[in-house]
Structures are given as C-alpha cells and as structure tokens.
Design a protein around this motif. Structure first.
Motif, PDB file in Angstrom:
ATOM      1  N   GLY A   1      29.740 -10.861 -41.939  1.00 44.28           N
ATOM      2  CA  GLY A   1      30.959 -10.303 -42.490  1.00 44.28           C
ATOM      3  C   GLY A   1      30.614  -9.140 -43.399  1.00 44.28           C
ATOM      4  O   GLY A   1      29.494  -9.027 -43.890  1.00 44.28           O
ATOM      5  N   PHE A   2      31.577  -8.269 -43.653  1.00 43.66           N
ATOM      6  CA  PHE A   2      31.329  -7.148 -44.566  1.00 43.66           C
ATOM      7  C   PHE A   2      30.967  -7.675 -45.946  1.00 43.66           C
ATOM      8  O   PHE A   2      30.035  -7.194 -46.581  1.00 43.66           O
ATOM      9  N   ARG A   3      31.684  -8.703 -46.405  1.00 45.72           N
ATOM     10  CA  ARG A   3      31.392  -9.317 -47.701  1.00 45.72           C
ATOM     11  C   ARG A   3      30.653 -10.624 -47.480  1.00 45.72           C
ATOM     12  O   ARG A   3      30.906 -11.351 -46.520  1.00 45.72           O
ATOM     13  N   ALA A   4      29.747 -10.929 -48.403  1.00 47.86           N
ATOM     14  CA  ALA A   4      28.957 -12.152 -48.289  1.00 47.86           C
ATOM     15  C   ALA A   4      29.850 -13.384 -48.389  1.00 47.86           C
ATOM     16  O   ALA A   4      30.761 -13.429 -49.219  1.00 47.86           O
ATOM     17  N   PRO A   5      29.606 -14.401 -47.549  1.00 48.11           N
ATOM     18  CA  PRO A   5      30.380 -15.644 -47.653  1.00 48.11           C
ATOM     19  C   PRO A   5      29.945 -16.457 -48.862  1.00 48.11           C
ATOM     20  O   PRO A   5      28.779 -16.437 -49.256  1.00 48.11           O
ATOM     21  N   HIS A   6      30.897 -17.183 -49.442  1.00 42.06           N
ATOM     22  CA  HIS A   6      30.602 -18.008 -50.605  1.00 42.06           C
ATOM     23  C   HIS A   6      31.790 -18.930 -50.820  1.00 42.06           C
ATOM     24  O   HIS A   6      32.928 -18.573 -50.478  1.00 42.06           O
ATOM     25  N   PRO A   7      31.578 -20.125 -51.381  1.00 44.65           N
ATOM     26  CA  PRO A   7      32.719 -21.015 -51.632  1.00 44.65           C
ATOM     27  C   PRO A   7      33.818 -20.380 -52.465  1.00 44.65           C
ATOM     28  O   PRO A   7      34.997 -20.707 -52.297  1.00 44.65           O
ATOM     29  N   THR A   8      33.473 -19.451 -53.357  1.00 38.53           N
ATOM     30  CA  THR A   8      34.493 -18.834 -54.206  1.00 38.53           C
ATOM     31  C   THR A   8      35.259 -17.726 -53.495  1.00 38.53           C
ATOM     32  O   THR A   8      36.238 -17.217 -54.041  1.00 38.53           O
ATOM     33  N   THR A   9      34.815 -17.309 -52.297  1.00 35.62           N
ATOM     34  CA  THR A   9      35.498 -16.224 -51.585  1.00 35.62           C
ATOM     35  C   THR A   9      36.141 -16.713 -50.289  1.00 35.62           C
ATOM     36  O   THR A   9      36.503 -15.906 -49.437  1.00 35.62           O
ATOM     37  N   THR A  10      36.275 -18.016 -50.139  1.00 37.97           N
ATOM     38  CA  THR A  10      36.893 -18.567 -48.937  1.00 37.97           C
ATOM     39  C   THR A  10      38.301 -17.993 -48.764  1.00 37.97           C
ATOM     40  O   THR A  10      39.090 -17.967 -49.703  1.00 37.97           O
ATOM     41  N   GLY A  11      38.603 -17.535 -47.558  1.00 33.62           N
ATOM     42  CA  GLY A  11      39.909 -16.963 -47.277  1.00 33.62           C
ATOM     43  C   GLY A  11      39.963 -15.456 -47.376  1.00 33.62           C
ATOM     44  O   GLY A  11      40.947 -14.844 -46.944  1.00 33.62           O
ATOM     45  N   ASP A  12      38.924 -14.834 -47.929  1.00 33.49           N
ATOM     46  CA  ASP A  12      38.887 -13.374 -48.000  1.00 33.49           C
ATOM     47  C   ASP A  12      38.575 -12.834 -46.609  1.00 33.49           C
ATOM     48  O   ASP A  12      37.516 -13.129 -46.047  1.00 33.49           O
ATOM     49  N   PRO A  13      39.466 -12.018 -46.004  1.00 28.68           N
ATOM     50  CA  PRO A  13      39.211 -11.518 -44.645  1.00 28.68           C
ATOM     51  C   PRO A  13      37.908 -10.736 -44.530  1.00 28.68           C
ATOM     52  O   PRO A  13      37.310 -10.699 -43.453  1.00 28.68           O
ATOM     53  N   ALA A  14      37.460 -10.135 -45.622  1.00 32.14           N
ATOM     54  CA  ALA A  14      36.225  -9.336 -45.575  1.00 32.14           C
ATOM     55  C   ALA A  14      34.995 -10.184 -45.331  1.00 32.14           C
ATOM     56  O   ALA A  14      33.939  -9.658 -44.984  1.00 32.14           O
ATOM     57  N   THR A  15      35.096 -11.508 -45.517  1.00 27.82           N
ATOM     58  CA  THR A  15      33.944 -12.378 -45.257  1.00 27.82           C
ATOM     59  C   THR A  15      33.869 -12.821 -43.800  1.00 27.82           C
ATOM     60  O   THR A  15      32.868 -13.418 -43.393  1.00 27.82           O
ATOM     61  N   VAL A  16      34.900 -12.545 -43.002  1.00 30.01           N
ATOM     62  CA  VAL A  16      34.900 -12.940 -41.585  1.00 30.01           C
ATOM     63  C   VAL A  16      33.923 -12.043 -40.832  1.00 30.01           C
ATOM     64  O   VAL A  16      34.003 -10.808 -40.912  1.00 30.01           O
TER      65      VAL A  16
END
Length: 566
Positions: free
Chosen positions: A511-526
C-alpha cells in the motif's frame, strides 16, 4: 498559587479576572499559544521559539529554554525541565521533576574545561499520546514513538518504539501498551526485559527477529515478490486496462506502474497485453498540441491538457508515461511542446511563482516535470529555446540554501517535510536525471538526517512511500559526492529497510501507506500498483545505502532509476 501547581483546573475553575490575567501573561510572552493554554507565572520560560497547541499547559517551577513545539493537550507538570530542540506530538503528558535535555556538552579536548567546549544538539522527538512519568530523564537524540509509556525514574538514552512501555536505567522495554504490527518473537514480546536495546540493535548472534540478517531478509523478500508479481498485476487488470487497486477506475499512471513493476520483478513487459499494444496506447495518449498526456475520464475517453506550464492533472504523466515508453523500448511521438516553446524568462517566472516557502513539494514537483520534459525533448533532438535549460539549472544553483542544501523552508506544522520532499522531486528531475552534482551535498545529508528524526514521519505507522523515498533518494544522491556521516546514513537505511520489508502484503504488494493497527480503514494502506512500484524503488535505495542491494536482484530503470537518464 493553586492553579500554578494544578493548571488542569484553571479553565474550569478560574474566575474571569484570573483568566484575563492569564491571557495578558501569554500576550506579554509573545509566543504562539493555542486556545485554553496555561502558563504559570512561577515558571521560567526562556525559549527562543515556543509553540503550544490548544489545551497545553506549563506548571510552576518548570524551566524551558531552546525551541519547543508542542501539540494539543500537552502537560509540563511542576519542575519539569525542557531544554534544547524539542518536539512533542499531541497529548504528551510529562510528570513532575522530569527532564528532556535536547542538547549535550562536548568533551573532545581534555585541555579545555567542559563548560568552555561547544554544545551539540540533535533534538528530542516525542510522538502522540505518550505518558512520561515523574523523575524521568530523556537525553539528546532520542525519539519516543506514539502511544509509548516511560515509567517513573527511567533514564532514556535510546529510541523508544511506538507502543512500548519502558523503564530502568538505562531504559529497556518492559512490556507493550500497543503490540507492534506483526508482533515480535522471543522476549521482546513478553513482559520481561528484552536483550536488545531500544533502537532494535542486539548482541551478536541474535536472529533476524531481533537485529536482522538484513542481506538474507532482502534476498528472501525479493524471491517472494518475484513469485507473486503476476498475481499482483492480475488483481489490478480489468477490461483491458490496469487500475491502481481493485474497484478503482483506470488511470494513466496505473498503466505505467504496471510496466515498472513487471520490469523490476519479471524483467519484461506485463503479459496481459502485447508489448506493442501497450506502446501504441501510451503514444496515442499524448496530445500533439501540448505534448502532454491528459487524464483518463472515469466513463471513458481522455481529458485534453490545458496549455502552458503545466496542466496539474497531466503533469506527472510526463514522468510516468515517458519512462514506461522508455522501458518498453519506445518514446513519445512528439516533443513536450509547452516546454520546447518556453524561453528563459518564462522558465524563471515559473520558478519564481512556485510556493517554495509554503509548499516546497509542489514547487519541486513542478521542477521535476520541467526537467523531465527537457530530457525527453533533448532525446528527440529538440533542444528548446536558447538559454532555457541554463536558466533552470542556474536558478536552482543560485537559490539553493547553503545552510540546508535545499530549496524552500520548514514549517511548524510538519517540520522539514516540505523542503526535503521538494528537494527530492526537484533534484530527481534535474541534477540526478542529468548526472550533475548537487550543490552543498554535506548539508543535504545533515538536513535529511535531522528530518529523519522527526517522529511524525519516521515511525513505522506514519510511513508512506513518498516520505521514505524522499529520505532515501537524497541521501543516496548526496553519497555519490560525499561520505559525510556515512555510518549514520547506513544505520538509518538499515532501520528503514527493516520497516519497509514489513509493509508487504502477500499476493497484493505494498500500500502507499504502511499498514498498522492504528491505520485500519485508511484507503492509502490498501495494496496497489502505485504503492508497490514506489516501495520497490525505496527498498533498492535503502538496500544500496545499507550495502545489500545485490540481494534484491533488480535495479530501478524507470522514474526512480539511480543512473542519469541520458
């Protein structure tokens, strides 16, 4: 006196006269205070620069010097000492008698008394939602991650990971308030003290889980990524066109990202269409009048680029389409005419119009498009109007800041993010692309390393492909001219490399943004094509800085190529 030692009560219990006296006190200090801040008249506030976000307070007996930037709801309780260059995120709670010392004495000359020797300062960066207990000491150069807890009496000499609970002298991880993404193995995940220090370094002989067999991890990742490359491209190929992520509309960039990923991991064009069909489509998308490539419409068709320097929606296509064609063994059918027609005065006027002071990334983006258009035009024999290219490079050389090596200025809201990111874009399209030395390479290294200590950018859960690429590429580019602070650069690269390898999602990419439990649901992490293409380039630059790039088995040849494009 009561409010001086219990300032959290002030705005709910103080009468109107007391509130007015407090606001008058803040006005007299002439610093930047948000709403409902409190500063005790019994505190010693001697800062060169001070910003307090809304709801923050400074209690009696506190001693503040240097440069402090604090977010909302930060507390500096009685007798705290905060000195040097300090950045606090939001909701940082600091207990009584705690010291944050963002500077240090040198003692290199034994014949000179210590107090007469120069001071050094790397600064202290504290993330969001951090609780720092009483009688804690945090030393210069330390970064404390989001949601961490520092137990009372701790002496913190090394970085504290996000979510960790640390204590002792020197402080070590005791347990996790918020476990790290993916977890840790061994005693680092337990409630006992781990063998490693807070920076992630560990004793010789420990496994990748603890300190990292970096070369082996890089090679293992590369094998896995190559095995999964077809599946990653397949999930984003819909009705004859690539989309960035499933469910999105096709874009020009998605077609180009697919070409770059296939070249990096498979060494060939995407197999979904014949290479000649992909070349033909990319060439047909160029507008013959402007030489730009307009955006695709969601319902089909293509937008016509606006004239002049540059249509915002079409700008990046000069880079991605040009390099995708280059990887496919072709080139634009026409020169980028809006650049070929621009004279030196128009180039300089365009550079002067850019928002260097407020949005250096946007200004660097404009320069990147211009420099890349010049490159494609020259490859076709179109050299443009006399003096235009010289005006571009001359302006950049004349306006580079000798103190930072960059263009533009930092901002309180995001520190050095804008000038560092803007430097990457501007230097990539000009000095790097044309194989010319950058001005002030040592200062570039200094500035990027200072920026990389900013907790708002560097923490794993805050990372995105753009911000980490904009750290890795300038350091790599400067390293071609200087070995300045080489060990620090390599150490930073190893740490970021470990983070980046953990951002991969099997079968989907990055994903463009790093995945993390605090960013769940951010489309940029897909995971998608853009994130995958950019992080693959980031990995190469970090691996090369760390001395392990051979294990990747690829080297960027497109937009993010390390060699001059000529």
């Amino acid at each position: 006196m009561r409010f001086d030692y219990s300032p959290w009560l002030f705005w709910s219990e103080a009468d109107e006269d007391e509130q007015k006296r407090q606001l008058d006190l803040q006005d007299g200090l002439a610093y930047d205070f948000g709403e409902r801040c409190f500063v005790s008249a019994l505190a010693s506030v001697q800062n060169d620069q001070l910003t307090l976000g809304p709801g923050s307070y400074i209690a009696a007996g506190a001693y503040l010097t240097g440069e402090l930037r604090a977010g909302r709801d930060c507390t500096m309780n009685p007798y705290t000492v905060i000195r040097g260059s300090i950045v606090l995120g939001d909701a940082v709670r600091i207990g009584a008698h705690t010291s944050l010392l963002g500077f240090n004495h040198t003692m290199t000359d034994p014949d000179v008394e210590v107090h007469r020797q120069p001071l050094t300062s790397r600064g202290i960066r504290i993330g969001d939602d951090v609780w720092i207990g009483s009688h804690v000491v945090i030393l210069d150069g330390v970064t404390v991650g989001d949601r961490a807890v520092v137990a009372a009496g701790a002496v913190v000499t090394r970085d504290v990971p996000a979510g960790a609970v640390v204590g002792g002298n020197p402080a070590r991880i005791l347990k996790w308030r918020v476990p790290p993404a993916g977890g840790l193995s061994g005693d680092a995940a337990s409630t006992t003290q781990p063998k490693s220090d807070l920076s992630g370094k560990a004793a010789e002989g420990e496994s990748w889980d603890r300190r990292g067999d970096v070369a082996g991890a890089v090679a293992g990742f590369a094998t896995r990524a190559r095995e999964q490359a077809e599946a990653i491209l397949d999930r984003c190929f819909v009705d004859g066109l690539f989309v960035d992520r499933p469910g999105e509309a096709p874009t020009v960039r998605a077609q180009c990202d697919a070409v770059e990923i296939a070249d990096l991991l498979l060494g060939e064009a995407p197999r979904h269409l014949p290479a000649e069909a992909q070349v033909r489509r990319l060439r047909e998308w160029q507008d013959p009048d402007t030489g730009m490539v307009g955006a695709l419409r969601s319902g089909g068709g293509q937008e016509r680029p606006e004239p002049g320097l540059f249509d915002e929606a079409a700008g990046y296509h000069v880079l991605c389409v040009g390099y995708a064609l280059d990887l496919l063994g072709s080139r634009f059918p026409e020169p980028v005419r809006v650049v070929a027609a621009a004279g030196a005065e128009e180039i300089v006027a365009g550079l002067e119009r850019q928002p260097w002071r407020t949005s250096a990334w946007s200004a660097g983006h404009w320069v990147d498009i211009l420099g890349t258009a010049v490159h494609w035009n020259r490859a076709m024999g179109e050299r443009g109007r006399p003096g235009a290219t010289e005006a571009l490079f001359g302006w950049l050389l004349a306006h580079a800041d000798p103190a930072t090596g960059m263009w533009g200025s930092g901002r309180p809201v995001d520190g050095l993010l804008q000038p560092v990111n803007g430097f990457y874009r501007a230097a990539r399209g000009t000095f790097a692309q044309f194989g010319l030395p950058v001005p002030y390479p040592e200062r570039v290294v200094d500035t990027v390393l200072t920026h990389a200590a900013d907790v708002r950018v560097i923490r794993p859960e805050r990372q995105n492909a753009c911000n980490i690429l904009d750290i890795a590429h300038p350091l790599w580019l400067a390293r071609q001219q200087t070995a300045h602070r080489a060990d620090e650069v390599a150490g930073l690269a190893r740490g970021l490399l470990r983070d980046a390898l953990g951002h991969w999602t099997d079968g989907q990419g990055f994903g463009f943004r790093a995945p993390h439990p605090t960013t769940t649901g951010d489309p940029a992490t897909v995971p998608g094509l853009q994130g995958t293409e950019m992080w693959l380039a980031v990995l190469w630059y970090l691996a090369d800085l760390a001395g392990v790039a051979e294990g990747l088995g690829y080297r960027p040849r497109g937009v993010h190529r390390p060699e001059p494009a000529g």
